[in-house]
Scaffold this motif. Structure first.
Motif, PDB file in Angstrom:
ATOM      1  N   LYS A   1      70.819  33.794  43.926  1.00 55.60           N
ATOM      2  CA  LYS A   1      70.238  33.022  42.822  1.00 55.60           C
ATOM      3  C   LYS A   1      69.002  32.260  43.310  1.00 55.60           C
ATOM      4  CE  LYS A   1      74.504  32.512  40.188  1.00 55.60           C
ATOM      5  NZ  LYS A   1      75.619  31.662  39.784  1.00 55.60           N
ATOM      6  N   ILE A   2      69.110  31.696  44.487  1.00 57.53           N
ATOM      7  CA  ILE A   2      67.957  30.964  45.021  1.00 57.53           C
ATOM      8  C   ILE A   2      66.807  31.942  45.259  1.00 57.53           C
ATOM      9  CG2 ILE A   2      67.130  29.597  46.984  1.00 57.53           C
ATOM     10  CD1 ILE A   2      70.043  28.438  47.118  1.00 57.53           C
ATOM     11  N   ALA A   3      67.148  33.125  45.789  1.00 55.95           N
ATOM     12  CA  ALA A   3      66.095  34.132  46.025  1.00 55.95           C
ATOM     13  C   ALA A   3      65.446  34.571  44.710  1.00 55.95           C
ATOM     14  CB  ALA A   3      66.685  35.340  46.744  1.00 55.95           C
ATOM     15  N   CYS A   4      66.216  34.531  43.635  1.00 52.28           N
ATOM     16  CA  CYS A   4      65.671  34.966  42.330  1.00 52.28           C
ATOM     17  C   CYS A   4      64.978  33.829  41.587  1.00 52.28           C
ATOM     18  CB  CYS A   4      66.790  35.534  41.459  1.00 52.28           C
ATOM     19  SG  CYS A   4      67.372  37.113  42.034  1.00 52.28           S
ATOM     20  N   GLY A   5      64.954  32.641  42.151  1.00 54.85           N
ATOM     21  CA  GLY A   5      64.151  31.589  41.530  1.00 54.85           C
ATOM     22  C   GLY A   5      64.892  30.314  41.159  1.00 54.85           C
ATOM     23  N   ALA A   6      66.188  30.205  41.479  1.00 59.68           N
ATOM     24  CA  ALA A   6      66.891  28.953  41.153  1.00 59.68           C
ATOM     25  C   ALA A   6      66.322  27.829  42.021  1.00 59.68           C
ATOM     26  CB  ALA A   6      68.384  29.094  41.396  1.00 59.68           C
ATOM     27  N   GLU A   7      65.931  26.740  41.368  1.00 62.29           N
ATOM     28  CA  GLU A   7      65.330  25.633  42.123  1.00 62.29           C
ATOM     29  C   GLU A   7      66.274  24.458  42.264  1.00 62.29           C
ATOM     30  OE1 GLU A   7      60.902  25.128  41.563  1.00 62.29           O
ATOM     31  OE2 GLU A   7      61.411  26.130  39.687  1.00 62.29           O
ATOM     32  N   PHE A   8      67.373  24.502  41.543  1.00 60.95           N
ATOM     33  CA  PHE A   8      68.432  23.513  41.771  1.00 60.95           C
ATOM     34  C   PHE A   8      69.747  24.163  41.387  1.00 60.95           C
ATOM     35  CE2 PHE A   8      67.311  22.889  37.333  1.00 60.95           C
ATOM     36  CZ  PHE A   8      68.501  22.550  36.689  1.00 60.95           C
ATOM     37  N   LEU A   9      70.837  23.563  41.836  1.00 62.60           N
ATOM     38  CA  LEU A   9      72.156  24.128  41.550  1.00 62.60           C
ATOM     39  C   LEU A   9      73.031  23.068  40.902  1.00 62.60           C
ATOM     40  CD1 LEU A   9      72.754  25.810  45.013  1.00 62.60           C
ATOM     41  CD2 LEU A   9      72.276  27.028  42.885  1.00 62.60           C
ATOM     42  N   ILE A  10      73.856  23.496  39.969  1.00 63.03           N
ATOM     43  CA  ILE A  10      74.896  22.600  39.459  1.00 63.03           C
ATOM     44  C   ILE A  10      76.229  23.245  39.809  1.00 63.03           C
ATOM     45  CG2 ILE A  10      75.960  21.548  37.430  1.00 63.03           C
ATOM     46  CD1 ILE A  10      73.304  21.237  36.145  1.00 63.03           C
ATOM     47  N   ALA A  11      77.078  22.482  40.488  1.00 65.39           N
ATOM     48  CA  ALA A  11      78.364  23.028  40.914  1.00 65.39           C
ATOM     49  C   ALA A  11      79.282  23.206  39.705  1.00 65.39           C
ATOM     50  CB  ALA A  11      79.007  22.092  41.929  1.00 65.39           C
ATOM     51  N   GLN A  12      80.193  24.160  39.820  1.00 66.63           N
ATOM     52  CA  GLN A  12      81.239  24.317  38.814  1.00 66.63           C
ATOM     53  C   GLN A  12      82.179  23.105  38.916  1.00 66.63           C
ATOM     54  OE1 GLN A  12      82.615  25.014  36.134  1.00 66.63           O
ATOM     55  NE2 GLN A  12      82.927  27.240  36.202  1.00 66.63           N
ATOM     56  N   VAL A  13      82.949  22.910  37.870  1.00 64.35           N
ATOM     57  CA  VAL A  13      83.898  21.800  37.887  1.00 64.35           C
ATOM     58  C   VAL A  13      85.094  22.146  38.798  1.00 64.35           C
ATOM     59  CG1 VAL A  13      85.157  22.658  35.858  1.00 64.35           C
ATOM     60  CG2 VAL A  13      85.079  20.224  36.315  1.00 64.35           C
ATOM     61  N   GLY A  14      85.645  21.144  39.477  1.00 63.55           N
ATOM     62  CA  GLY A  14      86.791  21.392  40.348  1.00 63.55           C
ATOM     63  C   GLY A  14      87.247  20.098  40.993  1.00 63.55           C
ATOM     64  N   TRP A  15      88.498  20.097  41.448  1.00 64.56           N
ATOM     65  CA  TRP A  15      89.060  18.856  42.002  1.00 64.56           C
ATOM     66  C   TRP A  15      89.593  19.119  43.404  1.00 64.56           C
ATOM     67  CZ3 TRP A  15      89.048  20.317  36.978  1.00 64.56           C
ATOM     68  CH2 TRP A  15      88.476  19.413  36.071  1.00 64.56           C
ATOM     69  N   ASP A  16      88.694  19.209  44.330  1.00 68.23           N
ATOM     70  CA  ASP A  16      89.095  19.436  45.721  1.00 68.23           C
ATOM     71  C   ASP A  16      87.927  19.017  46.612  1.00 68.23           C
ATOM     72  OD1 ASP A  16      89.882  20.293  48.183  1.00 68.23           O
ATOM     73  OD2 ASP A  16      90.526  22.288  47.520  1.00 68.23           O
ATOM     74  N   TRP A  17      88.043  17.834  47.224  1.00 65.13           N
ATOM     75  CA  TRP A  17      86.905  17.328  48.003  1.00 65.13           C
ATOM     76  C   TRP A  17      86.577  18.249  49.166  1.00 65.13           C
ATOM     77  CZ3 TRP A  17      87.319  16.466  53.173  1.00 65.13           C
ATOM     78  CH2 TRP A  17      88.598  16.285  53.701  1.00 65.13           C
ATOM     79  N   ARG A  18      87.610  18.967  49.701  1.00 64.12           N
ATOM     80  CA  ARG A  18      87.319  19.848  50.841  1.00 64.12           C
ATOM     81  C   ARG A  18      86.394  20.978  50.404  1.00 64.12           C
ATOM     82  NH1 ARG A  18      92.055  22.116  54.354  1.00 64.12           N
ATOM     83  NH2 ARG A  18      90.247  23.197  55.260  1.00 64.12           N
ATOM     84  N   LYS A  19      86.588  21.435  49.174  1.00 55.89           N
ATOM     85  CA  LYS A  19      85.734  22.504  48.656  1.00 55.89           C
ATOM     86  C   LYS A  19      84.316  21.981  48.383  1.00 55.89           C
ATOM     87  CE  LYS A  19      87.912  26.383  48.532  1.00 55.89           C
ATOM     88  NZ  LYS A  19      87.299  27.568  49.135  1.00 55.89           N
ATOM     89  N   SER A  20      84.237  20.767  47.868  1.00 56.53           N
ATOM     90  CA  SER A  20      82.895  20.198  47.638  1.00 56.53           C
ATOM     91  C   SER A  20      82.149  20.110  48.968  1.00 56.53           C
ATOM     92  CB  SER A  20      83.003  18.806  47.015  1.00 56.53           C
ATOM     93  OG  SER A  20      83.736  18.868  45.822  1.00 56.53           O
ATOM     94  N   LEU A  21      82.858  19.631  49.976  1.00 55.80           N
ATOM     95  CA  LEU A  21      82.237  19.498  51.295  1.00 55.80           C
ATOM     96  C   LEU A  21      81.856  20.876  51.849  1.00 55.80           C
ATOM     97  CD1 LEU A  21      81.496  17.554  53.586  1.00 55.80           C
ATOM     98  CD2 LEU A  21      83.792  17.861  54.506  1.00 55.80           C
ATOM     99  N   GLU A  22      82.724  21.856  51.595  1.00 56.83           N
ATOM    100  CA  GLU A  22      82.473  23.225  52.077  1.00 56.83           C
ATOM    101  C   GLU A  22      81.120  23.737  51.568  1.00 56.83           C
ATOM    102  OE1 GLU A  22      85.812  26.228  51.908  1.00 56.83           O
ATOM    103  OE2 GLU A  22      84.417  27.157  50.503  1.00 56.83           O
TER     104      GLU A  22
END
Ligand code: SF4
Length: 863
Positions: free
Chosen positions: A195-216
């Motif tokens: 996505k970044i290679a195709c032109g995404a200039e920012f990302l919004i994460a999907q919703v989720g409840w796991d801090w380890r995954k956010s950190l990942e």
């Protein structure tokens, strides 16, 4: 002070941006959105400081028919809000999805947004419509590329003095770190890179409840040097709405609420729900997110309470780890096999037999997990074997198969043999690969799996973000997500490798499939491939993009503007630099094999300036040319040499990229009288070159011009010196027999052949010489139409088509015209043919004059 827009805020990491995700209410009501913004505007005008210090309410995001259920269009919402003055001081980020619009409809929708002054968009594949037929002609990557092209065209169409006003979309994309099978998670990360290679200039994460995954997510991005800003997704998970249950029951694909989290939320009070949301905001802020997208709360007062509490928590979120860690449960079954799964609902959490672990890419100490190497399936082995045996051009089976089908007439795309083959192919491929007859087959790119028949959305680039935690399709739980299966197939190619990301996974990570050609639907994909009618079709001409040429008035003006910006001009973002970037990128995207840069117009007054500028342009082509090498185009050898040296000096910039990027540059040009200065450079700097067939010697041909034999003789001299003495391979040599404008190609005396005649016949003679087998012939096509009154593109097409009959195989061209691929109009072909046959006879001269006269009469512009 002027308000900072979202792009500057995110890219400049200026503060912590808060976006409010707002959706319409039941019955297509705008009320919830208007109420929220009304309350915000009141607070802002009253200066109540509802938003705590350190947080900026930067804007709102507007989902498009979320959950695949029809809802109010973001575009309409924006116009209503603008009319009511409710967007004052806020950016807006409408979601643009591929679920219910084909590519044309998406372009129309983007144009409407542009007209409204909208700059930010979140580009998504979109949810599968619940009741209607999904479209998905594009998916997130295709959509991002489309937006990028719109941005580039906006620059390319602007006047040099108006570059500062050019509209540019700031496109974002989604990423989900909340997947718990290795395959789903790695596919999400790979797709994020794409996505970044195709032109995404920012990302919004999907919703989720796991801090380890956010950190990942942040760790992975750091490890892979992905530097775009990330906005964390925080959703108020509360019993105030049915969302927790719907997410738990996989009714909102891509959103996961575990059994334990659902039980906890159900047992809590709303204050506890607000507290968890605030803790999540604090987590993202502490982890380095550029902001949060806060959804599920349309009450402005509750919204601000969450932010105020997040501000209180500050960086001390770790005390709440347990409240923010809700992965699926893993259990051991009766036979002692470690599986995951709920006690309550056999359909939820981890049931995919391939996925028996809750996957984290990094353990708690931060060490990276090893990746699996599954055994290839029977289907994969069968596909690889048959593909190698009869469909790989490297093997003789391909050529025998191709020949047989051609002899039987199946290459025509019609007739009894074609129909018989097509119908058997369909049933066979349906049985084995769930083929849906798209006719433009991507099984090789997708590791033997079909993303049309095998995916609920039929996406070109799987997966979307809807897979369940155990890798099933969120839209059809009886199916393993095709993205998961593709990953497993890719990983099985790594079986013998000790490096976890090698071969198959490396290929998967780099593969971005183009949109399929809809015209091929229901035709035979095997025959389309065999006879190069599908996406694997090679361009018939080696294209040398001509757009970066200082003598093109508009381009030259912008090149000057850029140069005049002074030190840092070529590295600091500016409108002129964006224009040049668009020129380079569009040519690369259009399939340019080389990107030519000609700065001779600057050398006229100041030769050293052209040398200095060429060095800068070499770096720019390296940076934005997507691997297409530069064609150093100059009549000044010092400019050529400086550019060549810089090409290799800047090689370190691309050390981590693919080998095709290491293709040597092309030098335009080397002549018989400069070859002993230029060709020895090959010893230190590999390059290909255009041998320009001009001489300083007096022409000895009829009418005082060079004859075909003389031009051929020049080619011979260059060839022998280049191959025999300096070690060039024949395919590194491009001969240019030069182009003369058709409009003035009229010999002054009888018996003298025309210029075009000599140009074409020289090509034929060079290419017909077995001693020079492998060399290319190239022409600067645009010269042929100089001074013609109209239809220049059509005449260029005809010129190329005719020259290809004489074996032309390369050209300096406008890459957007795809010369050689589109049939020219018959009357233009006749016109060029008349010049190609202008051998000096009166009869042929009359014919050419007559056709040119007719062409000019029919196309003369009325004054
Ligand atoms: S199969 Fe996978 S990629 Fe296709 S719709 Fe389902 S979850 Fe998305």
């Amino acid at each position: 002070m002027a308000r900072m827009n979202l792009r500057d805020r995110l890219t400049g990491r200026a503060g912590f941006a808060v976006l409010a995700e707002l959706t319409g209410g039941p019955g297509f009501s705008f009320e919830p959105i208007e109420e929220f913004l009304g309350a915000y505007q009141q607070a802002a005008s009253g200066g109540t400081g509802a938003i705590p210090a350190g947080f900026d309410l930067a804007g709102i995001t507007l989902p498009q028919s979320p959950g695949g259920v029809a809802n109010i269009e973001p575009g309409s919402v924006i116009s209503v809000l603008q009319a009511k003055g409710l967007l004052e001081g806020l950016d807006v980020v409408p979601h643009v999805t591929c679920k219910d619009m084909n590519a044309d409809a998406i372009v129309s929708s983007l144009m409407s947004l542009r007209k409204m002054g909208v700059r930010n968009v979140l580009a998504l594949t979109g949810d599968k419509p619940v009741k209607a037929q999904g479209v998905f002609e594009l998916e997130s990557l295709g959509l991002l590329r489309l937006i990028k092209r719109i941005n580039q065209d906006a620059y390319l169409q602007a006047r040099p003095q108006s570059l500062a006003d050019v509209h540019q979309f700031f496109a974002g994309a989604a990423v989900s770190p909340f997947k718990y099978s290795e395959a789903s998670q790695m596919q999400q990360y790979y797709k994020m890179g794409k996505k970044i290679a195709c032109g995404a200039e920012f990302l919004i994460a999907q919703v989720g409840w796991d801090w380890r995954k956010s950190l990942e997510l942040f760790t992975y991005m750091r490890e892979n040097v992905l530097t775009v800003p990330v906005i964390g997704n925080v959703y108020l998970l509360s019993t105030l709405t049915p969302a927790p249950r719907l997410m738990h029951d996989i009714k909102l694909p891509g959103c996961f609420v575990s059994d334990d989290l659902l039980a906890k939320v159900n047992a809590e009070r709303v204050d506890d729900h607000l507290e968890r949301a605030a803790q999540q905001v604090a987590v993202y802020k502490a982890m380095g997110a550029a902001g949060v997208d806060l959804g599920g709360v349309h009450n402005f007062e509750l919204f601000t309470r969450i932010l105020q509490r997040a501000a209180e928590i500050g960086p001390n979120w770790e005390q709440f780890k347990d409240n923010l860690h809700w992965p699926p449960r893993v259990r051991i079954d009766d036979c002692g096999v470690r599986i995951s799964g709920p006690e309550t609902d056999p359909k939820s959490e981890i049931r995919n037999p391939r996925s028996q672990e809750v996957f984290y890419l990094y353990d708690e100490s931060g060490a990276r997990a090893g990746l699996s190497t599954p055994r290839p399936t029977f289907r994969k082995r069968f596909f690889d074997f048959t593909h190698r045996a009869i469909l790989d051009p490297e093997h003789s089976g391909f050529h025998a198969f191709q020949k047989t089908m051609a002899v039987l007439g199946a290459d025509k795309g019609k007739g009894a043999v074609y129909k018989l083959f097509n119908s058997s192919e369909k049933s066979f491929k349906y049985l084995l690969f769930e083929c849906e007859e798209c006719g433009d087959c991507f099984l090789p790119e997708n590791f033997s799996l079909c993303t049309i028949g095998g995916c609920e959305k039929g996406m070109d680039n799987a997966p979307c973000g809807d897979a369940t935690v155990d890798g099933r399709c969120g839209n059809n739980l009886d199916r393993i997500c095709i993205g998961e299966r593709i990953y497993q197939a890719a990983a099985s190619e790594d079986l013998k490798s000790q490096i976890s990301d090698a071969r198959g996974r490396a290929r998967l990570r780099a593969t971005i499939n183009k949109p399929r050609n809809p015209a091929l639907e229901h035709t035979s994909s095997i025959l389309n491939y065999l006879f190069a009618k599908d996406h694997t079709m090679k361009a018939p001409l080696i294209a040398i993009g001509e757009a970066i040429h200082a003598s093109i008035p508009k381009t030259g003006k912008i090149m000057k503007q850029l140069h005049d910006l002074g030190p840092g001009a070529y590295t600091t973002v500016s409108e002129p630099l964006e224009y040049i970037k668009a020129l380079i990128e569009t040519q690369a995207d259009e399939g340019a094999n080389y990107i030519a840069v000609n700065l001779d117009a600057f050398a006229e007054d100041n030769p050293q300036q052209a040398v200095d500028m060429m060095i800068e342009y070499v770096r720019l082509v390296r940076k934005w040319g997507h691997g297409a090498p530069i064609c150093l185009d100059s009549s000044n050898d010092n400019v050529l040499i400086a550019g060549l040296k810089e090409w290799y000096a800047s090689e370190s910039q691309i050390s981590n990229l693919k080998s095709q990027i290491r293709r040597p540059p092309l030098i335009n040009s080397v002549k018989v009288y400069t070859m002993d200065k230029m060709l020895p450079l090959k010893k230190d700097y590999d390059f290909s070159f255009i041998g320009l067939l001009v001489s300083e010697d007096k022409p000895a041909g009829p009418g005082g011009s060079h004859s075909v034999d003389e031009l051929y003789g020049l080619a011979k001299q260059i060839y022998e010196r280049a191959v025999g003495q300096y070690g060039f391979r024949p395919e590194q040599i491009f001969f240019d027999s030069t182009v003369f404008p058709l409009a003035i190609d009229m010999p002054m005396e009888p018996g003298v052949p025309g210029y075009t005649y000599r140009t074409f016949e020289t090509i034929r003679k060079i290419k017909g010489d077995p001693a020079m087998k492998g060399v290319h012939c190239s022409l600067g096509i645009s010269n042929s139409v100089r001074d013609l009154p109209a239809r220049k593109i059509g005449v260029c097409r005809a010129y190329v088509a005719k020259a290809m009959e004489y074996s032309l195989d390369a050209g300096i061209v406008n890459t957007s015209h795809q010369y050689g691929s589109v049939e020219p109009p018959a009357e233009l072909l006749d016109l060029v043919a008349a010049y190609a046959q202008l051998d000096g006879s009166t009869e042929r001269m009359s014919k050419a004059m007559e056709l040119m006269g007719q062409f000019c009469r029919e196309n003369r512009k009325s004054s």
